[in-house]
Scaffold this motif. Structure first.
Motif, mmCIF file in Angstrom:
data_model
loop_
_atom_site.group_PDB
_atom_site.id
_atom_site.type_symbol
_atom_site.label_atom_id
_atom_site.label_comp_id
_atom_site.label_asym_id
_atom_site.label_seq_id
_atom_site.Cartn_x
_atom_site.Cartn_y
_atom_site.Cartn_z
ATOM 1 N N ARG A 38 28.138 0.169 36.072
ATOM 2 C CA ARG A 38 29.247 -0.734 35.743
ATOM 3 C C ARG A 38 28.829 -2.204 35.834
ATOM 4 N N THR A 39 28.062 -2.571 36.830
ATOM 5 C CA THR A 39 27.711 -3.982 37.045
ATOM 6 C C THR A 39 26.418 -4.402 36.367
ATOM 7 N N VAL A 98 25.597 -2.597 45.187
ATOM 8 C CA VAL A 98 26.629 -2.418 44.168
ATOM 9 C C VAL A 98 26.064 -2.618 42.762
ATOM 10 N N HIS A 151 33.658 -6.402 40.777
ATOM 11 C CA HIS A 151 34.264 -5.362 39.943
ATOM 12 C C HIS A 151 35.385 -5.905 39.051
ATOM 13 N N ASP A 152 35.816 -7.133 39.305
ATOM 14 C CA ASP A 152 36.831 -7.755 38.461
ATOM 15 C C ASP A 152 36.227 -8.715 37.437
ATOM 16 N N GLU A 172 34.154 -9.675 34.150
ATOM 17 C CA GLU A 172 33.821 -9.087 32.851
ATOM 18 C C GLU A 172 32.511 -9.629 32.291
ATOM 19 N N THR A 221 25.229 -0.973 39.813
ATOM 20 C CA THR A 221 25.512 0.347 39.252
ATOM 21 C C THR A 221 25.578 0.241 37.730
ATOM 22 N N ASN A 273 33.967 -10.139 44.412
ATOM 23 C CA ASN A 273 34.930 -9.638 43.422
ATOM 24 C C ASN A 273 34.215 -9.209 42.149
#
Length: 613
Positions: free
Chosen positions: A245-246, A241, A216-217, A219, A243, A214
């Motif tokens: 974002r992470t 994964v 991507h959820d 923060e 990226t 999880n």
């Protein structure tokens, strides 16, 4: 004439859909009315018949009841019980009558009810108008109109939404049905890594997996320990994964160590973000860093990032000029440099600047650097502080330069890894024997010139302490005209294998000897006879050692009580082997079982089965 005129002038209005339907099915409205009256009369008669028993029962109850003023609590209970029994008898009588009527085909279900039911359930014909069951929009019915969950028709838009939802539900169902298969796949993948779980998964592992699934959820990681964050980084890298974002989840202002095993989805701005978010970074490991370019090194030099340990894989877009500038300005801080898969930059001249600009290097790893050759090999002797050396060059090198390098720096080496040095001969092994006295890891692979006698001399009366890691993969002769090999054993043979285990068997933890085909069965039996014990050996690879059979594998399990992972590809004489608990046996060719066999037998049972007690 007048009668004809009167009949021709009779005006008939439009008929309803119900009238058309009744006429098409030969159903008369008068008949429906007559049937209704008949049913009403029968219902009234039945009600009168049922009322008579009720009156009789009431009279009986009244007779049994004394005067209300004299009725006690016990009598009241008896009276109520009698009334309940009477009602139950009446209900049973009703049900039996209805069942008899149904069996006889009585008028309980009338033709008129069937007619109305048929009309209610019938679907509009193509070309007619209908309201959508879901959105109530008016639409024209077609032969392809879909049926809704309640039996009505759907418009084109709602039909597409329903089909999409059905496909999603089918995928979810397929995933649920494939759950055990996915679980088995993960288990087999763990076994290939040498991980065999015995019992329930640890709670920490479950938490880490939940976070990874999880990601991507999430923060922020908060106050998670650094070792857990590193494990998360490895798991997410395996899932590909990591990226833009992470990546910030792993960056902190006081971060000193960052290890990413797959940076294929990162861009130049992401690499710069690493050093802007974590200016105190000292240990950096980035694999598959294809977009690591000159701009990133410029930022490191501009901000004076205190890097001490740098590991970069596949950083092909950094130019030689930028490497030279980096080694000149920041090389004095570097203690460890590991570069791999460089086919564009890092030539011999750049390597000379590396040696001069990084005098404090203690670890150097140059693997698959296509433009390095003999000049680079000859320059390594200037690194007087080097302790860990790993080399794999593409260009040809001479055995003389290799001997000179070992002679110069061999006394300080703790680990030595030489791969694909095809021109190395027994003189290199002799130099290792003479000048290396502190090694605990030795890798010397893919060589077909060193002989069994040379390896035997290396391990005989060697002043070096017992090794903990040995890798002699692919040490054998390669002659397609003579597939059985030469008469004199080339590579690691029976004698040298026995000398190796006699020297380092007590401390050996990892043994890699795949494709050492000159090791005979006699040597394997002498080493793994079930009486000699190698208490620390956990990982072994004996793939394509042709003389390996089932008793040899059983002897390995007996002699190595701490064994966790044994790889035996190409050992066709191994079959029906019993594997101890907690051991992953990989590569045993058995048509009935999986190529990976998980241990499930006690060691005493195996020993008794092969006479090794």
């Amino acid at each position: 004439m007048s009668g004809r005129r009167t009949s021709n002038n009779r005006i008939r209005g439009p008929q309803s859909a119900l009238t058309d339907f009744l006429a098409a099915n030969n159903i008369s409205a008068a008949q429906i009315s007559a049937d209704y009256e008949r049913r009403r009369r029968e219902a009234q008669e039945q009600a009168e018949q049922e009322a008579a028993p009720n009156d009789i029962i009431a009279e009986e109850v009244e007779e049994q009841q004394p005067d209300e003023r004299e009725e006690t609590a016990l009598q009241k209970k008896k009276r109520k019980r009698a009334e309940e029994k009477a009602r139950e008898k009446i209900k049973e009588g009703k049900n039996s009558k209805k069942q008899k009527k149904k069996k006889k085909g009585g008028p309980d279900g009338d033709d008129s009810d069937v007619a109305f039911d048929m009309y209610a359930k019938s679907k509009p014909l193509p070309g007619q108008l209908e309201n959508c069951e879901k959105c109530e929009k008016r639409f024209t019915v077609t032969p392809y109109s879909k049926t809704g969950p309640e039996g009505g028709l759907l418009c084109a838009k709602c039909s597409k939404e329903q089909e999409t939802q059905k496909k999603k539900d089918a995928k979810v169902t397929a995933k649920k049905q494939a759950g055990p298969r996915e679980k088995r796949r993960q288990t087999e993948s763990s076994k290939l890594d040498g991980i065999v779980l015995d019992g329930a998964v640890a709670l920490q592992d479950l938490c880490i997996r939940t976070i990874a699934n999880n990601i991507h959820d999430v923060e922020e990681f908060g106050d998670l320990p650094q070792k857990f964050i590193e494990r998360l980084g490895h798991i997410l890298s395996k899932k590909r994964v990591i990226t833009s974002r992470t990546l910030p989840l792993f960056l902190q202002p006081d971060l000193e160590t960052l290890d990413m095993t797959d940076c294929g989805n990162l861009e130049v701005a992401d690499y710069i973000k690493i050093f802007s978010f974590s200016p105190k970074l000292q240990n950096l490991s980035l694999k598959q860093a294809g977009q690591f370019k000159d701009e990133v090194l410029d930022y490191i030099m501009e901000r004076d990032v205190p890097l001490r340990h740098l590991k970069l894989y596949a950083a092909n877009l950094v130019s030689d000029e930028k490497w030279i500038e980096f080694f000149t300005k920041c090389g004095h801080r570097l203690e460890s440099l590991q570069l791999r898969d460089l086919d564009y930059s890092m030539n011999d001249d750049t390597f000379m600047h590396l040696v001069r600009g990084c005098p404090n290097l203690r670890r150097l790893k140059m693997i698959k650097c296509w433009r390095l050759g003999d000049p680079a090999l000859g320059a390594i002797h200037e690194l007087k502080s080097i302790e860990h050396l790993s080399l794999k060059f593409k260009l040809p090198t001479s055995a003389e330069n290799l001997v000179d390098m070992i002679t110069s720096i061999g006394s300080s080496l703790r680990t030595l890894s030489l791969e694909d040095f095809h021109d190395a001969d027994d003189s290199v092994l002799k130099a290792i024997h003479t000048h290396c006295a502190q090694l605990h890891k030795l890798r010397f692979t893919d060589n077909d010139l060193c002989t069994d006698a040379g390896y035997t001399q290396l391990f005989t009366c060697w002043s070096n302490p017992p090794l903990s890691f040995v890798d002699f993969s692919g040490s054998r002769s390669i002659d397609y005209n003579n597939p059985d090999g030469t008469e004199e054993a080339v590579g690691l043979g029976t004698t040298s294998f026995e000398a190796l285990m006699a020297h380092s068997g007590s401390s050996l933890e990892t043994l890699m000897i795949p494709s050492c085909r000159h090791i005979e069965r006699e040597g394997l039996e002498n080493v793994f006879d079930g009486r000699k014990e190698y208490p620390n050996l956990k990982i072994a690879d004996i793939s394509f050692v042709r003389r390996t059979d089932t008793p040899i594998v059983a002897g390995i399990f007996k002699s190595c009580p701490q064994m966790m992972k044994l790889t035996a590809f190409g050992c066709f004489s191994v079959s029906d082997v019993m594997v101890p608990k907690g051991v992953a046996l990989i590569g045993v060719p058995n048509a009935q079982d999986s190529i990976i066999q998980e241990g499930g037998y006690d060691l005493d049972m195996i020993n008794a089965g092969f006479g090794l007690m």
